[in-house]
Design an enzyme around this catalytic site. Sequence first.
Site, PDB file in Angstrom:
ATOM      1  N   ASP A  40      -0.299  39.145   4.743  1.00 32.40           N
ATOM      2  CA  ASP A  40       0.970  39.341   3.879  1.00 32.40           C
ATOM      3  C   ASP A  40       1.080  40.941   3.673  1.00 32.40           C
ATOM      4  O   ASP A  40       0.048  41.809   3.551  1.00 32.40           O
ATOM      5  CB  ASP A  40       0.891  38.814   2.574  1.00 32.40           C
ATOM      6  CG  ASP A  40       2.236  38.282   1.949  1.00 32.40           C
ATOM      7  OD1 ASP A  40       2.959  37.274   1.872  1.00 32.40           O
ATOM      8  OD2 ASP A  40       3.121  39.470   1.463  1.00 32.40           O
ATOM      9  N   ASN A  78       4.518  31.922   9.223  1.00 34.62           N
ATOM     10  CA  ASN A  78       5.285  31.610   7.881  1.00 34.62           C
ATOM     11  C   ASN A  78       6.136  32.641   7.504  1.00 34.62           C
ATOM     12  O   ASN A  78       7.232  32.339   6.743  1.00 34.62           O
ATOM     13  CB  ASN A  78       4.459  30.842   7.112  1.00 34.62           C
ATOM     14  CG  ASN A  78       4.961  30.513   5.907  1.00 34.62           C
ATOM     15  OD1 ASN A  78       5.845  29.539   5.672  1.00 34.62           O
ATOM     16  ND2 ASN A  78       4.728  31.447   4.717  1.00 34.62           N
ATOM     17  N   TYR A 142      19.452  35.949  10.090  1.00 34.06           N
ATOM     18  CA  TYR A 142      18.386  34.921   9.700  1.00 34.06           C
ATOM     19  C   TYR A 142      18.455  33.426  10.724  1.00 34.06           C
ATOM     20  O   TYR A 142      17.503  32.998  11.334  1.00 34.06           O
ATOM     21  CB  TYR A 142      18.513  34.480   8.473  1.00 34.06           C
ATOM     22  CG  TYR A 142      17.226  33.592   7.742  1.00 34.06           C
ATOM     23  CD1 TYR A 142      16.170  34.073   7.445  1.00 34.06           C
ATOM     24  CD2 TYR A 142      17.703  32.223   7.519  1.00 34.06           C
ATOM     25  CE1 TYR A 142      15.295  33.063   6.747  1.00 34.06           C
ATOM     26  CE2 TYR A 142      16.854  31.314   6.987  1.00 34.06           C
ATOM     27  CZ  TYR A 142      15.706  31.962   6.672  1.00 34.06           C
ATOM     28  OH  TYR A 142      14.745  30.821   5.930  1.00 34.06           O
ATOM     29  N   THR A 177      10.726  28.158  -3.833  1.00 36.54           N
ATOM     30  CA  THR A 177      10.078  29.411  -3.740  1.00 36.54           C
ATOM     31  C   THR A 177      10.997  30.596  -4.370  1.00 36.54           C
ATOM     32  O   THR A 177      11.996  30.522  -4.610  1.00 36.54           O
ATOM     33  CB  THR A 177       9.591  29.625  -2.478  1.00 36.54           C
ATOM     34  OG1 THR A 177      10.875  30.051  -1.772  1.00 36.54           O
ATOM     35  CG2 THR A 177       8.933  28.307  -1.753  1.00 36.54           C
TER      36      THR A 177
HETATM   37  N1  NAD Z   1      12.524  28.515   0.719  1.00 36.98           N
HETATM   38  C1  NAD Z   1      12.945  27.902   1.209  1.00 36.98           C
HETATM   39  O1  NAD Z   1      14.237  27.276   0.972  1.00 36.98           O
HETATM   40  C2  NAD Z   1      13.148  27.960   2.653  1.00 36.98           C
HETATM   41  C3  NAD Z   1      13.859  27.161   3.691  1.00 36.98           C
HETATM   42  C4  NAD Z   1      13.876  27.472   4.932  1.00 36.98           C
HETATM   43  C5  NAD Z   1      12.792  28.248   5.477  1.00 36.98           C
HETATM   44  N2  NAD Z   1      12.010  28.797   4.649  1.00 36.98           N
HETATM   45  C6  NAD Z   1      11.107  29.794   5.243  1.00 36.98           C
HETATM   46  O2  NAD Z   1       9.662  29.479   4.981  1.00 36.98           O
HETATM   47  C7  NAD Z   1       9.129  30.657   4.842  1.00 36.98           C
HETATM   48  C8  NAD Z   1       8.286  30.858   3.716  1.00 36.98           C
HETATM   49  O3  NAD Z   1       9.302  31.287   2.878  1.00 36.98           O
HETATM   50  P1  NAD Z   1       9.204  31.138   1.257  1.00 36.98           P
HETATM   51  O4  NAD Z   1      10.244  30.357   0.871  1.00 36.98           O
HETATM   52  O5  NAD Z   1       7.778  30.634   0.863  1.00 36.98           O
HETATM   53  O6  NAD Z   1       9.286  32.688   0.710  1.00 36.98           O
HETATM   54  P2  NAD Z   1       8.508  33.403  -0.316  1.00 36.98           P
HETATM   55  O7  NAD Z   1       9.387  34.635  -0.585  1.00 36.98           O
HETATM   56  O8  NAD Z   1       7.987  32.964  -1.511  1.00 36.98           O
HETATM   57  O9  NAD Z   1       7.228  34.008   0.686  1.00 36.98           O
HETATM   58  C9  NAD Z   1       7.432  34.849   1.785  1.00 36.98           C
HETATM   59  C10 NAD Z   1       6.297  35.733   2.050  1.00 36.98           C
HETATM   60  O10 NAD Z   1       6.355  36.617   3.143  1.00 36.98           O
HETATM   61  C11 NAD Z   1       5.950  37.856   2.995  1.00 36.98           C
HETATM   62  N3  NAD Z   1       6.441  38.684   3.755  1.00 36.98           N
HETATM   63  C12 NAD Z   1       7.536  39.311   3.670  1.00 36.98           C
HETATM   64  N4  NAD Z   1       7.862  40.109   4.760  1.00 36.98           N
HETATM   65  C13 NAD Z   1       6.566  40.319   5.347  1.00 36.98           C
HETATM   66  C14 NAD Z   1       6.267  41.084   6.343  1.00 36.98           C
HETATM   67  N5  NAD Z   1       6.802  42.259   6.971  1.00 36.98           N
HETATM   68  N6  NAD Z   1       4.781  40.868   6.568  1.00 36.98           N
HETATM   69  C15 NAD Z   1       3.944  40.041   5.954  1.00 36.98           C
HETATM   70  N7  NAD Z   1       4.463  39.308   5.132  1.00 36.98           N
HETATM   71  C16 NAD Z   1       5.798  39.436   4.652  1.00 36.98           C
HETATM   72  C17 NAD Z   1       6.379  38.064   1.460  1.00 36.98           C
HETATM   73  O11 NAD Z   1       5.569  39.114   0.844  1.00 36.98           O
HETATM   74  C18 NAD Z   1       6.182  36.656   0.651  1.00 36.98           C
HETATM   75  O12 NAD Z   1       4.852  36.518   0.431  1.00 36.98           O
HETATM   76  C19 NAD Z   1      10.110  31.668   5.650  1.00 36.98           C
HETATM   77  O13 NAD Z   1       9.862  31.949   6.947  1.00 36.98           O
HETATM   78  C20 NAD Z   1      11.242  31.191   5.254  1.00 36.98           C
HETATM   79  O14 NAD Z   1      12.191  31.811   5.907  1.00 36.98           O
HETATM   80  C21 NAD Z   1      12.101  28.847   3.477  1.00 36.98           C
END
Ligand code: NAD
Length: 252
Positions: A40, A78, A142, A177
Amino acid sequence: MNIFGSFDQHVAVVTGAASGIGAASMTLFRQAGATVVGLDLRPGPDIIACDVSDPAAVDAALTEVVDRHGRLDIVHGNAGINIPGRAHSLSDQDYRKVMGVCCDANFYLVRSAVGHMRSNGGVFVFTTSMCGVGATPRSPVYNMAKHALIGLTRSVAVDYGYQGIRAVALVTGPTHTAMVDDLWPEGVLRQSLVDSTATGRLSTPEEQARVAVFAALPGSAYMNGGVVMVDGGATAGWNEMAGRMLTLTAPA
Ligand SMILES: NC(=O)c1ccc[n+]([C@@H]2O[C@H](COP(=O)([O-])OP(=O)(O)OC[C@H]3O[C@@H](n4cnc5c(N)ncnc54)[C@H](O)[C@@H]3O)[C@@H](O)[C@H]2O)c1
């Protein structure tokens, strides 16, 4: 009897591990018996500081994991970000940033990890999104990146399946999240996100992580190249309309 089995000496890497789904995934992979290392931007206990959109940083982090733990079996790709806006309003920098984290990073993970996995086999689980199978408004980059990730999942299956390396894409629905709290704080848009599901609520990060663990377990070895819906029925039908019809018409 535990019909799902568990990990045995398996080493897992989870990206985006400091928050949300990635943090839950770290916890649940560990509970299922794997040794887990996170990547991360924000380092922490068992989390290596790594910008996953940087190919050299991904190479170095995976080498560090293998040096530390002797093997690499599972990669949960992820990490993700979104920068909202219609195409005409997004800069080159916005475009590169979202593609870099949501798309390119996962290619770099595959390219680096397969070399470490080859003798043991391995599995990639990718967190895609409903935006991987349809378009959310004001998220063109996205949407592109998440669609591409399904293409990468299928490519891994086709190219490496015979070597025991497989991949599964999770179509994650709206999940409580930091990402959702930042992009859709309380209000009408937040409610419409809930109403887009057939389940009538957001997912918890653990509900997503649990499916990632299931897909990665050795007993799930026949799951390869597939797209698994974990979206509360959001892509199953016209849920907002169904919700209104239920309130406007007498229950049958
Ligand atoms: N939350 C939702 O509703 C949702 C829906 C569909 C898909 N997603 C996907 O789920 C995954 C996780 O998202 P989340 O909701 O837990 O979000 P979140 O923002 O809680 O977590 C994302 C994490 O990714 C890290 N990150 C961002 N850029 C980075 C980089 N360049 N290198 C390393 N780490 C990096 C951030 O520091 C953070 O810890 C993502 O791929 C997101 O697109 C989320």
